[in-house]
Write a protein that holds these residues in place. Structure first.
Motif, PDB file in Angstrom:
ATOM      1  N   LEU A 163      33.644  45.316   6.456  1.00 30.64           N
ATOM      2  CA  LEU A 163      32.856  44.697   7.525  1.00 30.64           C
ATOM      3  C   LEU A 163      33.829  44.293   8.629  1.00 30.64           C
ATOM      4  N   ASP A 164      33.688  44.930   9.790  1.00 29.27           N
ATOM      5  CA  ASP A 164      34.557  44.568  10.898  1.00 29.27           C
ATOM      6  C   ASP A 164      33.853  44.870  12.209  1.00 29.27           C
ATOM      7  N   SER A 165      34.506  44.519  13.295  1.00 29.02           N
ATOM      8  CA  SER A 165      33.895  44.641  14.612  1.00 29.02           C
ATOM      9  C   SER A 165      33.671  46.088  15.036  1.00 29.02           C
ATOM     10  N   GLY A 166      34.270  47.032  14.310  1.00 33.35           N
ATOM     11  CA  GLY A 166      34.088  48.430  14.661  1.00 33.35           C
ATOM     12  C   GLY A 166      32.790  49.025  14.150  1.00 33.35           C
ATOM     13  N   LEU A 167      32.037  48.277  13.350  1.00 33.53           N
ATOM     14  CA  LEU A 167      30.782  48.774  12.790  1.00 33.53           C
ATOM     15  C   LEU A 167      29.603  48.379  13.675  1.00 33.53           C
ATOM     16  N   SER A 168      28.609  49.244  13.706  1.00 32.67           N
ATOM     17  CA  SER A 168      27.372  48.915  14.425  1.00 32.67           C
ATOM     18  C   SER A 168      26.562  47.915  13.613  1.00 32.67           C
ATOM     19  N   LEU A 169      25.540  47.347  14.230  1.00 33.72           N
ATOM     20  CA  LEU A 169      24.682  46.384  13.536  1.00 33.72           C
ATOM     21  C   LEU A 169      24.010  47.027  12.340  1.00 33.72           C
ATOM     22  N   ASP A 170      23.547  48.275  12.499  1.00 31.30           N
ATOM     23  CA  ASP A 170      22.895  48.974  11.387  1.00 31.30           C
ATOM     24  C   ASP A 170      23.885  49.224  10.247  1.00 31.30           C
ATOM     25  N   GLU A 171      25.122  49.584  10.612  1.00 35.47           N
ATOM     26  CA  GLU A 171      26.128  49.841   9.574  1.00 35.47           C
ATOM     27  C   GLU A 171      26.454  48.558   8.816  1.00 35.47           C
ATOM     28  N   ARG A 172      26.577  47.444   9.522  1.00 34.59           N
ATOM     29  CA  ARG A 172      26.846  46.161   8.871  1.00 34.59           C
ATOM     30  C   ARG A 172      25.702  45.796   7.928  1.00 34.59           C
ATOM     31  N   SER A 173      24.462  46.007   8.378  1.00 29.90           N
ATOM     32  CA  SER A 173      23.299  45.685   7.546  1.00 29.90           C
ATOM     33  C   SER A 173      23.305  46.536   6.288  1.00 29.90           C
ATOM     34  N   GLY A 174      23.684  47.813   6.438  1.00 28.77           N
ATOM     35  CA  GLY A 174      23.743  48.700   5.281  1.00 28.77           C
ATOM     36  C   GLY A 174      24.768  48.252   4.262  1.00 28.77           C
ATOM     37  N   VAL A 175      25.933  47.810   4.737  1.00 24.01           N
ATOM     38  CA  VAL A 175      26.980  47.330   3.828  1.00 24.01           C
ATOM     39  C   VAL A 175      26.502  46.094   3.067  1.00 24.01           C
ATOM     40  N   LEU A 176      25.866  45.161   3.775  1.00 28.90           N
ATOM     41  CA  LEU A 176      25.397  43.939   3.126  1.00 28.90           C
ATOM     42  C   LEU A 176      24.282  44.236   2.123  1.00 28.90           C
ATOM     43  N   ARG A 177      23.418  45.208   2.439  1.00 26.48           N
ATOM     44  CA  ARG A 177      22.374  45.592   1.470  1.00 26.48           C
ATOM     45  C   ARG A 177      23.004  46.159   0.204  1.00 26.48           C
ATOM     46  N   ALA A 178      24.027  46.998   0.376  1.00 26.08           N
ATOM     47  CA  ALA A 178      24.702  47.573  -0.786  1.00 26.08           C
ATOM     48  C   ALA A 178      25.364  46.480  -1.623  1.00 26.08           C
ATOM     49  N   ALA A 179      25.927  45.468  -0.958  1.00 29.31           N
ATOM     50  CA  ALA A 179      26.554  44.364  -1.685  1.00 29.31           C
ATOM     51  C   ALA A 179      25.518  43.578  -2.480  1.00 29.31           C
ATOM     52  N   ARG A 180      24.357  43.317  -1.847  1.00 30.03           N
ATOM     53  CA  ARG A 180      23.308  42.548  -2.534  1.00 30.03           C
ATOM     54  C   ARG A 180      22.740  43.302  -3.730  1.00 30.03           C
ATOM     55  N   SER A 181      22.643  44.614  -3.606  1.00 29.33           N
ATOM     56  CA  SER A 181      22.033  45.406  -4.680  1.00 29.33           C
ATOM     57  C   SER A 181      23.014  45.770  -5.782  1.00 29.33           C
TER      58      SER A 181
END
Length: 619
Positions: free
Chosen positions: A91-109
Motif C-alpha cells: 500500500l503506497d501512494s503509487g496505487l490508485s484508489l481502486d488498487e488500494r481498495s483491492g489490497v485491503l479487501r484481500a487482507a480482510r478476506s
C-alpha cells in the motif's frame, strides 16, 4: 499449535526459497519471532534479513505487516515474493484508489500473507483502524536504523512507530537493519519501545568485498570524473553503482560515462517519482548497467550481481559507507568497493552537518562519525577489520584482500612535521589556505612581508617537499587537528581540537602519514600497479568449459525474456549463481532441478519446464 516451529520454518525455507537451511543467526531470530517475542536483528547486507520476518509471517496465523521506508524497496520485495508464490501486496501512494481498495479487501478476506506499508502511510488513522480489525501474525520494521537520530538515515516518521506495541498488544515485533552501532541499537530499542526484546547482532564480515580507498589528487571535479570513468572502463560489462554527492554530479558523471560507451543511468531525488521508478527498473533489468546516484538510491535494492560500488564522493559515516558498499556482491561472488576521498570532501561533509537543524549533541556525534570514516579511509589498518571493529567486533581479523592488506602503505613518523604545521597555522592566525601554509613552511611565499619572514615558523619545513606537506595537512584535517572554514569558496585552514593538538605538541600522540603511492593504475582497486589477477564473475565464466558457458548464457537469455514479459528484474526469477549451477549440473528432470539451491517449488511450477527445454535444445 506448531510442535516443531524451526522444523516447519526450514520446510518453508526449502519449499518457497529452495534453500536447505538457514544461515548465520537466521534460525535463532526466526525461532524467537515464532515464539511470539520481540526481536532486534542486526544482520549484514545480503545476510537474509527479510527471511527472518517473511517465514514467520507464513507460519503464524494472520497477516504479516511490514513497514518499509521506500516505495522502490517495497515494490522490489513484493515482486520477488510473488515470484516465490507468496501472497504479498503493498500500500503506497503509487496505487490508485481502486488498487488500494483491492489490497485491503484481500487482507480482510485472508488472501494475503504479507502487506507492505510505509511509515508515512501508517500516519493515517483510517489505515490503522482497518488494520486493527485484522489478525496480525507479526509487525516487521525494516531498515530500523531510520528510527535513530544517531544513525545515518534518520527519518522522523519512524519515531511514531513506537506506538505500535500499544495499538497491537500481543503481536510480536521484529526490527531489522544491516548497520547499527551500539548507541544506535539502544536508541532503536528505546524509540520502538521494544522492552525486553532479544537482540541478535551477526558478524559484519563480507569476505567477498575487496575494499580500497584512493586519495584524490586535487579538488578538481574534472579529474575526479576522469578517474571514475577509468575505473568503470576497467570493469567493462559489469553492473555497478557510482555514488555522487550532488544531483548535478550524478547527471555530469552519467553523461560522461555514456559518452565513454557505458550503459549509465542517472538517479537522484530531483527526478519525478515515475521517472526514478523507470530508471530503477532499467538498472535492475539490464545486464552491465551502471547506476550513477545520490544516496536517494539503494536502500534495500536487491540486485545480486552488482560487481562494484564506487564512491566518487565519500559518504558521511561508516554506517552509510558499509550499507552503500554492501550493495555490491550480494550473490557472494567477488566485488569491489572503491572510495575516492580528499580534504575538500570532509570539509563539505562538515559544512553540510553544520547547516542541518539538529540538536547540538546529535551534531557532535555525527561530526565524530564523519571523522572516523575519513580516518579509516586515510589510515593504514585493514579496511574490513576497521569497519567490523567500529561495529563492536573486537576479535575481527584482517581480511587479506583489501588494498591495505594486499599492498601495505609505507608510513613515516610525521609527528615533528605535524607540530611544525600546527604551529604555522597558529602563527598565521587562520587567515590562509593550504597552499599559502605550504609556501610559508617551505619559505617560498611570493613577496613575503617582514612580519611573515620574522615568524619562527617561516621556512622551517624546507626539508620536506610541498607534496609531502600537503599530505601532512590533509592527514591533520582527517584527524580533526585542523579544520577548514569555507570562506565563500576560498577555504581557510584553522586549528581544530585543542586537547588533541596539545597532545601532539607534547609528543603524547604520534602522527603517522602515508606516503604517496607511485604510478597510479586505474584498473586496480588500490591505484597501485596491478600485481595479481582479479577473480571476478566475468573471468570465472570465461574459464568455464565451452558447453557450460553456452548453457549459462542461454539460460540468462531465457531469463531475460521471462523478466521482460512480467516487467520484473531478472534476478527475482533466478540469480546468476543459480543459473550457473544449473548450467554446470545440467539436470534432466524436475526433481533433479529441485535439488539445486535457489530453486523452490514455486519456481519449479512456473519455470521448471522452460529451464529443462533450454537445456534440452542445447543437447
Amino acid at each position: 499449535m506448531i510442535h516443531d516451529p524451526i522444523s516447519a520454518a526450514r520446510d518453508t525455507l526449502e519449499r518457497v526459497w529452495g534453500h536447505a537451511d538457514f544461515r548465520g543467526l537466521q534460525a535463532s531470530v526466526v525461532a524467537e519471532v515464532l515464539a511470539g517475542r520481540d526481536v532486534l536483528a542486526v544482520l549484514p547486507t545480503g545476510g537474509g534479513k527479510s527471511v527472518c520476518y517473511q517465514i514467520p509471517a507464513l507460519i503464524r496465523p494472520g497477516l504479516g505487516l511490514v513497514i518499509s521506508p521506500l516505495i522502490a524497496l517495497m515494490t522490489d520485495q513484493v515482486e520477488a515474493l510473488k515470484q516465490q508464490g507468496v501472497r504479498a501486496a503493498r500500500l503506497d501512494s503509487g496505487l490508485s484508489l481502486d488498487e488500494r481498495s483491492g489490497v485491503l479487501r484481500a487482507a480482510r478476506s485472508g488472501d494475503l500473507d504479507l502487506l507492505y506499508v510505509s511509515p508515512e502511510g501508517l500516519q493515517s488513522g483510517a489505515l490503522l483502524d482497518r488494520l486493527a480489525d485484522l489478525p496480525l501474525a507479526l509487525i516487521a520494521i525494516d531498515e530500523a536504523h531510520c528510527v535513530s537520530q544517531w544513525g545515518h538515515d534518520f527519518r522522523p516518521d519512524y519515531r511514531t512507530l513506537g506506538r505500535l506495541g500499544q495499538l497491537f498488544p500481543g503481536v510480536p515485533r521484529i526490527a531489522v537493519t544491516a548497520t547499527a552501532d551500539a548507541r544506535t541499537r539502544d536508541d532503536i530499542l528505546a524509540s520502538l519501545h521494544l522492552d525486553g526484546a532479544a537482540v541478535f547482532v551477526d558478524s559484519f564480515a563480507r569476505p567477498n568485498l575487496q575494499l580500497s580507498a584512493v586519495r584524490k589528487e586535487s579538488a578538481s571535479r574534472a579529474k575526479t570524473d576522469a578517474h571514475v570513468i577509468e575505473l568503470v572502463r576497467a570493469r567493462k560489462g559489469q553492473s555497478g553503482v557510482v555514488y555522487c554527492g550532488s544531483r548535478d554530479g550524478c547527471e555530469r558523471v552519467a553523461d560522461a560515462l555514456k559518452s565513454a560507451g557505458t550503459n549509465a543511468i542517472a538517479y537522484h531525488a530531483g527526478m519525478a517519482g515515475p521517472e526514478r521508478d523507470r530508471r530503477l527498473e532499467r538498472f535492475l533489468a539490464e545486464d552491465g548497467a551502471v547506476m550513477v546516484a545520490t544516496i536517494a538510491f539503494g536502500m534495500g535494492v536487491d540486485k545480486a550481481d552488482v560487481r562494484f560500488v564506487i564512491h566518487a564522493d565519500p559518504p558521511g559515516s561508516l554506517e552509510a559507507y558499509w550499507q552503500e558498499i554492501g550493495r555490491a556482491g550480494r550473490d557472494g561472488e567477488p566485488a569491489d568497493g572503491i572510495t575516492l576521498y580528499g580534504p575538500s570532501d570532509i570539509a563539505w561533509t562538515l559544512r553540510r552537518l553544520e547547516g542541518r537543524p539538529m540538536d547540538e549533541a546529535v551534531k557532535a556525534v555525527q561530526t565524530r562519525k564523519a571523522r572516523q570514516l575519513f580516518a579509516m579511509l586515510d589510515g593504514a589498518t585493514c579496511r574490513a577489520q576497521a569497519v567490523r571493529r567500529y561495529f563492536g567486533e573486537t576479535d575481527a581479523d584482517v581480511c587479506g584482500v583489501c588494498d591495505i592488506c594486499q599492498d601495505p602503505p609505507a608510513l613515516h613518523d610525521a609527528t615533528v612535521a605535524a607540530q611544525k604545521a600546527l604551529a604555522a597555522v597558529q602563527r598565521l592566525g587562520g587567515r590562509y589556505g593550504r597552499g599559502r601554509i605550504v609556501d610559508h613552511l617551505t619559505g617560498k611565499t611570493k613577496d613575503a612581508q617582514p612580519w611573515e619572514t620574522g615568524l619562527s615558523t617561516w621556512g622551517i619545513g624546507k626539508d620536506i617537499a610541498p607534496t609531502g606537506w600537503r599530505d601532512v595537512l590533509d592527514h591533520l584535517m582527517f584527524e580533526g587537528l585542523l579544520v577548514e572554514d569555507p570562506n565563500e569558496g576560498k577555504p581557510l585552514v584553522m586549528l581544530g581540537d585543542p586537547e588533541r593538538i596539545r597532545a601532539v605538541y607534547r609528543g603524547e600522540t604520534r602522527v603517522e602519514v602515508r606516503r604517496t603511492p607511485p604510478g597510479f593504475d586505474a584498473s586496480s582497486r588500490s591505484g597501485n600497479p596491478r600485481t595479481r589477477t582479479r577473480n571476478d564473475r566475468n573471468a570465472a565464466v570465461e574459464a568455464l568449459d565451452a558447453d557450460v558457458r553456452a548453457r549459462f548464457e542461454a539460460l540468462r537469455a531465457w531469463r531475460r525474456d521471462r523478466a521482460a514479459e512480467q516487467h520484473v528484474p531478472p534476478y527475482v526469477i533466478f540469480q546468476d549463481k543459480t543459473l550457473l549451477e544449473i548450467a554446470q549440473r545440467e539436470p534432466g528432470s524436475l526433481p533433479a532441478l529441485a535439488d539445486i539451491a535457489g530453486v523452490g517449488q514455486s519456481k519449479i511450477d512456473r519455470y521448471g519446464a522452460g529451464v529443462l527445454k533450454v537445456l534440452a535444445e542445447l543437447g
